[in-house]
Design a protein around this motif. Structure first.
Motif, mmCIF file in Angstrom:
data_model
loop_
_atom_site.group_PDB
_atom_site.id
_atom_site.type_symbol
_atom_site.label_atom_id
_atom_site.label_comp_id
_atom_site.label_asym_id
_atom_site.label_seq_id
_atom_site.Cartn_x
_atom_site.Cartn_y
_atom_site.Cartn_z
ATOM 1 N N LYS A 110 0.849 -1.185 0.000
ATOM 2 C CA LYS A 110 0.000 0.000 0.000
ATOM 3 C C LYS A 110 0.884 1.234 0.000
ATOM 4 N N ALA A 111 0.711 2.061 -0.977
ATOM 5 C CA ALA A 111 1.450 3.320 -1.067
ATOM 6 C C ALA A 111 0.595 4.262 -1.903
ATOM 7 N N TYR A 124 4.078 8.035 -3.979
ATOM 8 C CA TYR A 124 5.213 8.921 -3.706
ATOM 9 C C TYR A 124 6.023 8.444 -2.500
ATOM 10 N N THR A 125 5.366 7.831 -1.527
ATOM 11 C CA THR A 125 6.072 7.481 -0.287
ATOM 12 C C THR A 125 6.911 6.225 -0.415
ATOM 13 N N LYS A 126 6.532 5.301 -1.295
ATOM 14 C CA LYS A 126 7.274 4.054 -1.532
ATOM 15 C C LYS A 126 7.500 3.242 -0.252
ATOM 16 N N THR A 127 6.513 3.226 0.639
ATOM 17 C CA THR A 127 6.645 2.406 1.837
ATOM 18 C C THR A 127 6.468 0.929 1.493
ATOM 19 N N VAL A 128 7.127 0.056 2.277
ATOM 20 C CA VAL A 128 7.079 -1.382 2.002
ATOM 21 C C VAL A 128 6.583 -2.158 3.222
ATOM 22 N N VAL A 129 5.818 -1.502 4.087
ATOM 23 C CA VAL A 129 5.469 -2.113 5.376
ATOM 24 C C VAL A 129 4.002 -2.514 5.479
ATOM 25 N N GLU A 130 3.228 -2.268 4.422
ATOM 26 C CA GLU A 130 1.829 -2.690 4.413
ATOM 27 C C GLU A 130 1.561 -3.491 3.144
ATOM 28 N N PRO A 131 1.757 -4.801 3.195
ATOM 29 C CA PRO A 131 1.541 -5.628 2.002
ATOM 30 C C PRO A 131 0.128 -5.488 1.451
ATOM 31 N N GLY A 185 7.840 8.580 3.522
ATOM 32 C CA GLY A 185 7.906 7.139 3.315
ATOM 33 C C GLY A 185 9.139 6.522 3.932
ATOM 34 N N GLY A 186 10.282 7.229 3.816
ATOM 35 C CA GLY A 186 11.506 6.728 4.433
ATOM 36 C C GLY A 186 11.383 6.617 5.937
ATOM 37 N N ILE A 187 10.714 7.599 6.554
ATOM 38 C CA ILE A 187 10.545 7.576 8.012
ATOM 39 C C ILE A 187 9.626 6.436 8.430
ATOM 40 N N VAL A 188 8.539 6.228 7.694
ATOM 41 C CA VAL A 188 7.626 5.129 8.030
ATOM 42 C C VAL A 188 8.353 3.792 7.939
ATOM 43 N N ASN A 189 9.167 3.595 6.907
ATOM 44 C CA ASN A 189 9.936 2.355 6.797
ATOM 45 C C ASN A 189 10.872 2.183 7.991
ATOM 46 N N LEU A 190 11.564 3.270 8.380
ATOM 47 C CA LEU A 190 12.464 3.198 9.523
ATOM 48 C C LEU A 190 11.702 2.884 10.807
#
Length: 518
Positions: free
Chosen positions: A259-260, A265-272, A499-504
């Motif tokens: 989900k992004a 734009y955020t490119k998060t990878v933490v919500e499949p 997005g980088g912060i959410v991944n971290l």
């Protein structure tokens, strides 16, 4: 390291972009190279785009260039001279190359040049791979000096043209279902292999009508469409497994991504996220290009906008989790950023008497100039942030009565700090990361309770970390790691920084409900 792979993979690198955009382009490149088992070649340097002090100060430590001249873009030409400047810094200041190599072989363009008897100073300033010059000399390890490295170019328009869904690889069972043929296809579109045309069914026609111009939809949308059905037609939808089988039997496949929202734009990878795709739209990266024998495989142009993280979808959940692991644990900053952020987080905690503290990213600068900021007026903007953080405080207060919820990462557990420390008070200060530099705007934001990086940094921090903290871009990475340690985080959905912060945060064990990106 190189000998373990089947040659090299490289891209045209968009060095005019900010670091967070470069970071998720790098994430996709590591994936693309690893799927083909090719050594990845990355730029030796990037451009820091702002100096925290007068530009001459940063120029004492890093080569100063006109960004437009260096990368050939006109974006900054109308700005004041000091805003047109950038500083060329080693990419190793921003990302831990050694850690990436734990996952997959990677070298720098300067390494490539040395390997071919060239000076590293000959690396192109705009990040584009030189099709001729970089291939004009044989490797210094090659006995035959006439054997220059061969090149195969994956043209940009081939990657995922309209109505094409790029995936990692096509599994054998999917090929069997769709009668995939490894040869043939549309040569003009770079297609290698193709899906023979299959007759339409009531299911496929129904889903096509729902999807419209898209070749995909979320699984839940497809499920609802099938549940609503067609008059006089009954399908067995008693379980997700039966729905998936129905889709497969009628020309649609299930793929895995993340989900992004809002253009990714955020490119998060933490919500499949589970999606369904027309089988005829699927093209496999491995299936098309693993067969290529050229020494260097080049992906031309840029492919990061409006695409999912990794610039492709996955045909198995395991591969989507593997990419998630790569992003969260291998494509990471050098340790110095997190060491400093840990120290700053302790000082922030002291300001709230040991309670949990909250923070936000307020993108101003170019977002205000381009009309992307949530609010142009700094007072209204910080009031918006405070409103979101007030809701965040309620979330944190409720965690002691609820089960902690980790992000969907295999083996992840939420930090006990969320229940062991008291929730913030309404009067507590909060941390703001921002690129706002107007003194009056900063005064207004501070009057509303904001704490900035300059309020936490000490002279000892500056001395220990060194000259890169002169550059705003490096400070921003520190702030990302700092906000990853906040108990609650809020930011703008159009920013790759968020997005980088959410991944971290996810990798650090944050509760999945303690971040809001809108």
């Amino acid at each position: 390291m190189v000998s373990r792979t089947n040659g090299f993979f490289v891209r045209d690198w968009s060095l005019g972009l900010g670091w967070n955009n470069m970071r998720y382009i790098l994430e996709a490149a590591v994936l693309q190279a690893s799927l083909l088992n090719r050594t990845l070649i990355i730029p030796s340097f990037i451009y820091a785009r702002a100096c925290e002090y007068p530009i001459e100060v940063c120029a004492e430590y890093a080569p100063m260039v006109n960004k437009g001249d260096a990368v050939g873009w006109e974006e900054w030409r109308s700005l004041p001279t000091e805003q047109q400047m950038g500083w060329r810094i080693p990419i190793s200041l921003m990302v831990n190359i050694t850690q990436i190599r734990e996952k997959h072989p990677v070298i720098l363009i300067s390494d490539w040049l040395r390997m071919h008897g060239r000076s590293p100073d000959e690396e192109r300033s705009n990040g584009m791979w030189h099709r001729d010059f970089y291939h004009a000399s044989a490797s210094v390890f090659e006995e035959d000096e006439t054997k220059t490295p061969s090149l195969f170019v994956v043209e940009n328009r081939w990657y995922d043209p309209q109505n094409v869904i790029r995936v990692d690889r096509i599994p054998d069972d999917m090929k069997e279902r769709g009668y995939w043929e490894p040869e043939g296809g549309n040569e003009d579109a770079g297609e290698r292999g193709h899906w023979p045309v299959q007759p339409e069914t009531k299911v496929s026609e129904h889903l096509d009508a729902i999807a419209g111009d898209n070749a995909f939809m979320d699984f839940d949308s497809a499920k609802q469409a099938l549940q609503e059905g067609i008059t006089g037609v009954v399908w067995d939808l008693s379980s997700d497994e039966k729905i998936i089988n129905l889709l497969r039997d009628n020309g649609w496949e299930v793929l895995y991504t993340y989900k992004a929202p809002w253009g990714d734009y955020t490119k998060t990878v933490v919500e499949p996220l589970l999606q369904v795709v027309r089988r005829s739209a699927i093209r496999g990266w491995v299936d098309e290009y693993a067969r290529e024998k050229a020494d260097v495989l080049l992906l031309a142009g840029e492919t990061h906008l409006y695409r999912k993280p990794g610039a492709m979808r996955f045909t198995t959940r395991e591969r989507s989790y593997d990419f998630q692991d790569t992003v969260l644990n291998y494509i990471v900053s050098v340790a110095a950023y997190d060491v400093l952020a840990f120290r700053l987080a302790q000082r922030m905690r002291a300001r709230v008497d040991g309670r949990l503290w909250m923070g936000a990213h307020m993108r101003r600068g170019d977002f205000v100039r381009n009309g992307w900021a949530m609010e142009k007026d700094p007072k209204i903007h910080v009031e918006r942030v405070k409103d979101r953080l007030a809701s965040g405080r309620q979330v944190l207060e409720s965690l002691k009565q609820k089960r902690l919820v980790p992000y969907d990462i295999p083996g992840m557990r939420v930090s006990r700090e969320f229940v062991e420390r008291d929730a913030p008070w309404s009067t507590d200060p909060f941390y703001i990361a921002t690129d706002e530099r107007d003194p009056e705007a900063l005064r207004i934001i501070a009057e509303h309770g904001a704490v900035f990086l300059k309020d936490l940094l000490t002279m000892d921090d500056l001395r220990e970390f060194g000259w890169p903290l002169l550059l705003t871009d490096c400070r921003a990475v520190v702030e990302q790691h700092l906000l990853a340690r906040s108990a609650y985080f809020y930011a703008h959905i159009l920013s790759s920084v968020a997005g980088g912060i959410v991944n971290l945060r996810a990798a650090a064990g944050a509760d999945a409900r303690t971040a809001l990106v809108d």
